[in-house]
Write a protein that holds these residues in place. Structure first.
Motif, PDB file in Angstrom:
ATOM      1  N   ASP A  25      14.880  55.284  27.359  1.00 10.30           N
ATOM      2  CA  ASP A  25      15.161  56.661  27.240  1.00 10.30           C
ATOM      3  C   ASP A  25      15.882  56.784  26.038  1.00 10.30           C
ATOM      4  OD1 ASP A  25      14.342  57.566  29.760  1.00 10.30           O
ATOM      5  OD2 ASP A  25      16.061  57.040  30.671  1.00 10.30           O
ATOM      6  N   LYS A  35      17.666  51.975  35.968  1.00  9.34           N
ATOM      7  CA  LYS A  35      17.172  52.421  34.652  1.00  9.34           C
ATOM      8  C   LYS A  35      15.537  52.141  34.376  1.00  9.34           C
ATOM      9  CE  LYS A  35      20.008  51.408  31.305  1.00  9.34           C
ATOM     10  NZ  LYS A  35      20.760  50.920  30.431  1.00  9.34           N
ATOM     11  N   SER A  36      15.179  52.755  33.274  1.00 10.95           N
ATOM     12  CA  SER A  36      13.638  52.429  32.947  1.00 10.95           C
ATOM     13  C   SER A  36      13.896  51.772  31.303  1.00 10.95           C
ATOM     14  CB  SER A  36      13.163  53.847  32.664  1.00 10.95           C
ATOM     15  OG  SER A  36      13.073  54.626  33.845  1.00 10.95           O
ATOM     16  N   TYR A  37      13.051  50.815  31.215  1.00 12.65           N
ATOM     17  CA  TYR A  37      13.003  49.924  30.231  1.00 12.65           C
ATOM     18  C   TYR A  37      11.704  49.646  29.636  1.00 12.65           C
ATOM     19  CZ  TYR A  37      17.277  47.962  32.397  1.00 12.65           C
ATOM     20  OH  TYR A  37      18.579  47.801  32.979  1.00 12.65           O
ATOM     21  N   ASN A  64       6.427  49.322  29.847  1.00 11.21           N
ATOM     22  CA  ASN A  64       7.577  49.802  30.315  1.00 11.21           C
ATOM     23  C   ASN A  64       7.712  49.511  31.719  1.00 11.21           C
ATOM     24  OD1 ASN A  64       6.648  52.423  31.930  1.00 11.21           O
ATOM     25  ND2 ASN A  64       5.341  52.222  30.057  1.00 11.21           N
ATOM     26  N   THR A  96      10.403  50.530  35.146  1.00  9.59           N
ATOM     27  CA  THR A  96      11.548  51.426  36.050  1.00  9.59           C
ATOM     28  C   THR A  96      12.042  50.788  37.086  1.00  9.59           C
ATOM     29  OG1 THR A  96      10.589  53.557  35.182  1.00  9.59           O
ATOM     30  CG2 THR A  96      12.127  53.517  37.055  1.00  9.59           C
TER      31      THR A  96
END
Length: 699
Positions: free
Chosen positions: A520, A545-547, A562, A564
């Motif tokens: 984000d 979290k999203s990475y 990506n 999540t």
């Protein structure tokens, strides 16, 4: 490097159901609590058959045998010993030492086998009789056991022998000098002590909630790890499958066998394998030890510095990486304005490899050694250490920091917060990203913290077990144990992401640099390196979290992905392989981290990082031309999907042109739902089919 031995007595602890609990008890089954064992002209002391036996050989003067045990003398407590005189003079005393700092500042309650007792003290070396010698029929004779008790009830101290109160004293009339308790023998005699016990409601010790409500069992790691020599300072890998530790005195140690060497064991098939010695250049003739292991197990931070030939250079920190040919010569870790006025230091490295916490003594220290934090800079040096603050640091030493895999939970050792021994292990959690604000430290409780110096506590990413050091069955040595810890003492749940970096064309493993960050915000969180021999990598990520993460290597197109990770109540593992495409005509590369609003072709800002890497590639290879292809799933009409795929491909082209890439090097084409790479029957398959990719046309 100083190693503070982690001594346990959990097998000898008992817990009452009322408010007052046993905080310390020694039945003298062994000497795990480090009482004085010696043969001297004045006395002989030893442990045998569950008794601590002291023979005082001289007729004049008294000898003390004591140790530090945390007791809150301003609250209700009870200290009890059982003792029996077996020979010697009957008209001189033996008994209990309490509330003592040293021989010149001490209190004692002693009895004689001819039926007398006295309470006395030394105040700055001056003897003070708090009572006269008094006789009492409750005191047993020679060769009979006497129970000697000091307890506080309200504002009164009570002195008890064999359940009879012999004396009471106002709390205001007794001076508390320190935390040492133990035994005193005055004149020539032989006394056998059966046990010593302290009971108290230790409410002023800030315990981890529930830590003393469950039984914590110590499991020795077995002969594959533990030996007749000393094993200490364990460091467990994030996946819990490799244990590094120090071994002293082994004949195979490099150089002087009394120096520590690094050894390791792997966990295979449900058991620890035979420990192996680390080879050169990590082990040399100096003192060698592991500080931290990176989550991928491909790099180590180790103590001291090395010359280019692998020989020992001096104090400090070093970093070594695994290669196809073994471990490289450790390179010095540079910390700006590093200073340490203490002879010893301990440190730990965060899972992200970007934060270093050290125990050192600097100009702004509060006590002796404090905990400090440093951050990795763009030039690969570390920032000047910052004191992490008075919530953790006290007027005493703070030692042996260990940062858990969540990069939030910190364990450390200190005598500056109330505890059960001369130094206890505590847990605290980071409250923000400054690394200077921490929660109030919590004590790990009397089943982990002994009356001695406790330190060196290491846990894997799962948080399932703590690995600690304790007295071994071999007299005088230390062994490694594990303890299954309750949830309250565990770090926050994390996810271990593991996989391989592979050549997209040949499927061969690659050594690549891996970066991962917050999807984000775009902020980089940490780095890793895949191993050339098999392409393996591992990352530790917190839940909720999203990475984004990407792998890069010369002559290959940088690939991103990506992930999540939803909120989780426990430890999880996810496998994710990364594929790098060689830079050559015909290669098609998926742009993973590209995001559009639903049903639209407008790019979200989270797409810019990946597109900027494509800009860098096109600038580096100025003759390269590419086709940008848009694809959809089969939801909706063919015509609508064709238009959507084309406008999304065109949006990418327009972005590249806005970054000064010539339009004649770019072609955009929409394929709609015509080229699926997965089934459209599942959500996951449809998600994979919705994509934008580019193909190298010419170079």
């Amino acid at each position: 490097m100083k190693y503070y031995w982690l001594l346990f007595f959990s097998s000898m602890l008992s817990y009452a159901t009322h408010a007052q609990k046993t905080v310390f008890r020694d039945d003298f089954r062994d000497n795990r609590n480090d009482w004085t064992i010696a043969t001297k002209e004045e006395y002989t002391s030893y442990i045998q058959n569950g008794k601590y036996i002291i023979s005082k050989k001289t007729e004049s003067g008294a000898w003390y045998f004591y140790k530090k045990v945390y007791t809150e003398y301003d609250k209700d407590f009870r200290i009890e010993i059982e003792a029996r005189q077996t020979s010697g003079i009957t008209n001189h005393g033996y008994g209990l030492v309490f509330a003592t700092e040293d021989v010149n500042n001490s209190n004692f309650f002693y009895i004689s086998s001819n039926g007398y007792y006295r309470i006395a003290s030394y105040d700055n070396g001056t003897y003070k009789a708090l009572t006269d010698w008094k006789t009492n029929d409750a005191i047993n004779e020679m060769n009979e056991i006497n129970s000697i008790v000091l307890e506080r009830k309200g504002d009164q101290f009570r002195f008890i022998v064999n359940k009879n109160v012999l004396e009471t004293m106002s709390a205001n009339d007794l001076k508390i000098y320190g935390q040492r308790i133990g035994f005193i023998l005055n004149n020539e005699m032989r006394v056998e002590f059966d046990f010593i016990e302290v009971k108290q409601d230790y409410k002023d010790i800030n315990l981890v909630p529930g830590i003393d409500d469950v039984e914590l069992v110590r499991e020795p790691l077995g002969p594959e790890v533990n030996s007749p020599y000393t094993e200490k300072a364990p460091v467990i890998s994030a996946d819990g499958l490799t244990l590094y530790f120090n071994r002293d005195g082994h004949p195979d140690n490099t150089g002087d066998r009394e120096h520590s060497d690094i050894w390791y064991s792997r966990f295979v098939g449900g058991k620890w394998q035979q420990a192996e010695q680390f080879g050169a250049p990590v082990n040399n003739a100096g003192h060698n030890f592991v500080i931290s292991v990176t989550p991928d197990n491909n790099a180590l931070m180790i103590g001291n510095t090395y010359n280019s030939d692998g020989s020992s250079r001096g104090s400090g920190f070093s970093y070594t990486q695994k290669t196809d040919n073994g471990w490289e010569v450790p390179k010095e870790v540079i910390v700006n304005n590093y200073q340490n006025y203490n002879d010893y230091t301990e440190s730990c490295l965060s899972s992200s490899r970007k934060v270093l916490i050290s125990s050192v003594e600097r100009d702004d220290h509060r006590g002796s050694k404090d905990l400090y934090v440093s951050f990795l800079g763009a030039d690969s040096t570390w920032s000047e250490p910052q004191n992490i603050g008075e919530v953790i640091n006290t007027d005493f030493d703070e030692d042996s920091p260990f940062l858990a895999a969540d990069d939030v939970t910190l364990y450390f050792s200190t005598s500056g917060h109330p505890g059960f021994g001369s130094s206890d292990i505590f847990m605290t959690r980071r409250l923000d990203n400054t690394w200077l604000n921490w929660s109030e430290p919590q004590n790990l409780g009397p089943q982990i913290n002994s009356p001695n110096w406790d330190a060196y506590y290491t846990i894997p990413a799962s948080g399932a077990y703590a690995y600690v050091v304790s007295n071994s069955p071999y007299e005088g040595d230390l062994d490694i144990y594990r303890i299954k810890i309750p949830d309250a003492a565990k770090p926050k749940p994390v996810t271990l992401v593991y996989g391989k970096v592979l050549n997209q064309k040949t499927q061969e493993p690659l050594s690549a640099a891996i970066q991962y960050g917050d999807l984000d915000t775009g902020e980089e969180i940490g780095r890793a390196t895949s191993l050339a021999s098999d392409g393996s990598y591992k990352l530790v990520l917190t839940s909720g979290k999203s990475y984004s993460f990407l792998a890069s290597k010369d002559n290959f197109i940088t690939v991103s992905d990506n992930l999540t990770i939803p909120e989780a109540n426990g430890y999880t593992e996810i496998e994710r392989n990364l594929y790098l495409a060689p830079i050559e005509v015909g290669q098609t590369v998926l742009i993973n981290n590209i995001f559009f609003d639903f049903g639209k072709s407008s790019l979200r800002e989270t797409s810019y990082a990946d597109l900027n890497r494509l800009v860098d590639l096109l600038n580096k290879y100025s003759d390269m031309t590419i086709e940008i292809a848009g694809h959809t799933d089969n939801v909706g009409s063919d015509a609508a999907n064709q238009v959507l795929s084309q406008t999304r491909a065109q949006a990418v082209l327009d972005y590249l042109v806005s970054k000064s890439i010539a339009a004649d090097r770019l072609v955009s084409k929409g394929y709609g739902e015509a080229k699926p790479i997965d089934s459209n029957e599942t959500d996951e398959g449809r998600q994979r089919n919705r994509r934008v990719e580019f193909t190298i046309v010419t170079m």
